[in-house]
Design a protein around this motif. Structure first.
Motif, PDB file in Angstrom:
ATOM      1  N   CYS A   1      23.352  -0.207-112.930  1.00 46.50           N
ATOM      2  CA  CYS A   1      23.305  -1.489-112.206  1.00 46.50           C
ATOM      3  C   CYS A   1      22.351  -2.456-112.905  1.00 46.50           C
ATOM      4  CB  CYS A   1      22.870  -1.265-110.752  1.00 46.50           C
ATOM      5  SG  CYS A   1      24.088  -0.408-109.744  1.00 46.50           S
TER       6      CYS A   1
ATOM      7  N   ALA B   1      28.891  -5.775-103.814  1.00 51.27           N
ATOM      8  CA  ALA B   1      29.798  -4.635-103.949  1.00 51.27           C
ATOM      9  C   ALA B   1      29.186  -3.438-103.239  1.00 51.27           C
ATOM     10  CB  ALA B   1      30.044  -4.317-105.416  1.00 51.27           C
TER      11      ALA B   1
ATOM     12  N   ILE C   1      28.959   0.638-103.394  1.00 48.24           N
ATOM     13  CA  ILE C   1      29.132   1.774-104.302  1.00 48.24           C
ATOM     14  C   ILE C   1      28.914   3.041-103.497  1.00 48.24           C
ATOM     15  CG2 ILE C   1      28.250   2.961-106.364  1.00 48.24           C
ATOM     16  CD1 ILE C   1      27.098   0.194-107.231  1.00 48.24           C
TER      17      ILE C   1
ATOM     18  N   HIS D   1      34.550  -4.179-104.110  1.00 47.44           N
ATOM     19  CA  HIS D   1      34.042  -5.522-103.845  1.00 47.44           C
ATOM     20  C   HIS D   1      33.883  -5.684-102.333  1.00 47.44           C
ATOM     21  CE1 HIS D   1      33.694  -9.869-103.871  1.00 47.44           C
ATOM     22  NE2 HIS D   1      33.492  -9.789-105.183  1.00 47.44           N
TER      23      HIS D   1
ATOM     24  N   SER E   1      32.617  -1.543-112.624  1.00 44.81           N
ATOM     25  CA  SER E   1      33.174  -0.402-111.895  1.00 44.81           C
ATOM     26  C   SER E   1      33.503   0.747-112.842  1.00 44.81           C
ATOM     27  CB  SER E   1      34.430  -0.846-111.139  1.00 44.81           C
ATOM     28  OG  SER E   1      35.016   0.223-110.462  1.00 44.81           O
TER      29      SER E   1
ATOM     30  N   LEU F   1      30.346   2.587-114.022  1.00 37.84           N
ATOM     31  CA  LEU F   1      29.798   3.481-112.992  1.00 37.84           C
ATOM     32  C   LEU F   1      30.641   4.744-112.849  1.00 37.84           C
ATOM     33  CD1 LEU F   1      28.713   0.834-110.368  1.00 37.84           C
ATOM     34  CD2 LEU F   1      27.214   2.510-111.459  1.00 37.84           C
ATOM     35  N   LYS F   2      31.961   4.587-112.868  1.00 35.69           N
ATOM     36  CA  LYS F   2      32.840   5.755-112.768  1.00 35.69           C
ATOM     37  C   LYS F   2      32.641   6.693-113.956  1.00 35.69           C
ATOM     38  CE  LYS F   2      36.280   3.580-109.884  1.00 35.69           C
ATOM     39  NZ  LYS F   2      37.643   3.121-109.711  1.00 35.69           N
TER      40      LYS F   2
ATOM     41  N   THR G   1      25.376   5.669-100.472  1.00 34.28           N
ATOM     42  CA  THR G   1      26.039   4.381-100.406  1.00 34.28           C
ATOM     43  C   THR G   1      25.034   3.323-100.837  1.00 34.28           C
ATOM     44  OG1 THR G   1      27.378   5.135 -98.536  1.00 34.28           O
ATOM     45  CG2 THR G   1      27.297   2.766 -98.936  1.00 34.28           C
TER      46      THR G   1
ATOM     47  N   HIS H   1      32.859   5.487-106.373  1.00 33.48           N
ATOM     48  CA  HIS H   1      33.843   4.468-106.018  1.00 33.48           C
ATOM     49  C   HIS H   1      33.110   3.146-105.838  1.00 33.48           C
ATOM     50  CE1 HIS H   1      36.734   2.349-103.350  1.00 33.48           C
ATOM     51  NE2 HIS H   1      37.563   2.852-104.231  1.00 33.48           N
ATOM     52  N   VAL H   2      33.625   2.089-106.457  1.00 34.09           N
ATOM     53  CA  VAL H   2      33.013   0.761-106.370  1.00 34.09           C
ATOM     54  C   VAL H   2      34.041  -0.179-105.749  1.00 34.09           C
ATOM     55  CG1 VAL H   2      31.883  -1.098-107.637  1.00 34.09           C
ATOM     56  CG2 VAL H   2      31.740   1.258-108.496  1.00 34.09           C
TER      57      VAL H   2
END
Length: 89
Positions: A23, A3, A5, A79, A61, A64-65, A45, A76-77
């Motif tokens: 993570c 993914a 991020i 795939h 996701s 993380l948000k 990134t 923003h995550v």
């Protein structure tokens, strides 16, 4: 499975540590990181291996948000398959 991020926001101490912690708790391995600071704007990134993630991608996701919201960051995550499809000519 990997993914991408992206993290953008005002630079503060501990951004990389906080995102990396989410993570690690999810068993997503950080493979590569690039970051820069433009005056007081932080941009990062990350490429993470999610093949051994212990939660579904959508939950990863969302976590993380949520972490980003608490730090006033936009996270923003995506795939890797979607990322690659979007950037194919």
């Amino acid at each position: 499975m990997r993914a991408v991020i992206t993290v953008i926001g005002k630079d503060t101490i501990g951004i990389l540590a906080q995102i990396s912690t989410v993570c690690a708790q999810s068993s997503a391995n950080v493979m590569d990181v690039t970051q820069t600071i433009l005056q007081d704007l932080f941009a990062m990134t990350m490429l993470v291996d999610i093949s051994k993630c212990n939660i579904p991608f959508e939950e990863f996701s969302a976590q993380l948000k949520k972490q980003g919201e608490g730090m006033n960051l936009k996270i923003h995550v995506m795939h890797e398959d979607i990322f690659n499809s979007m950037h194919r000519i």
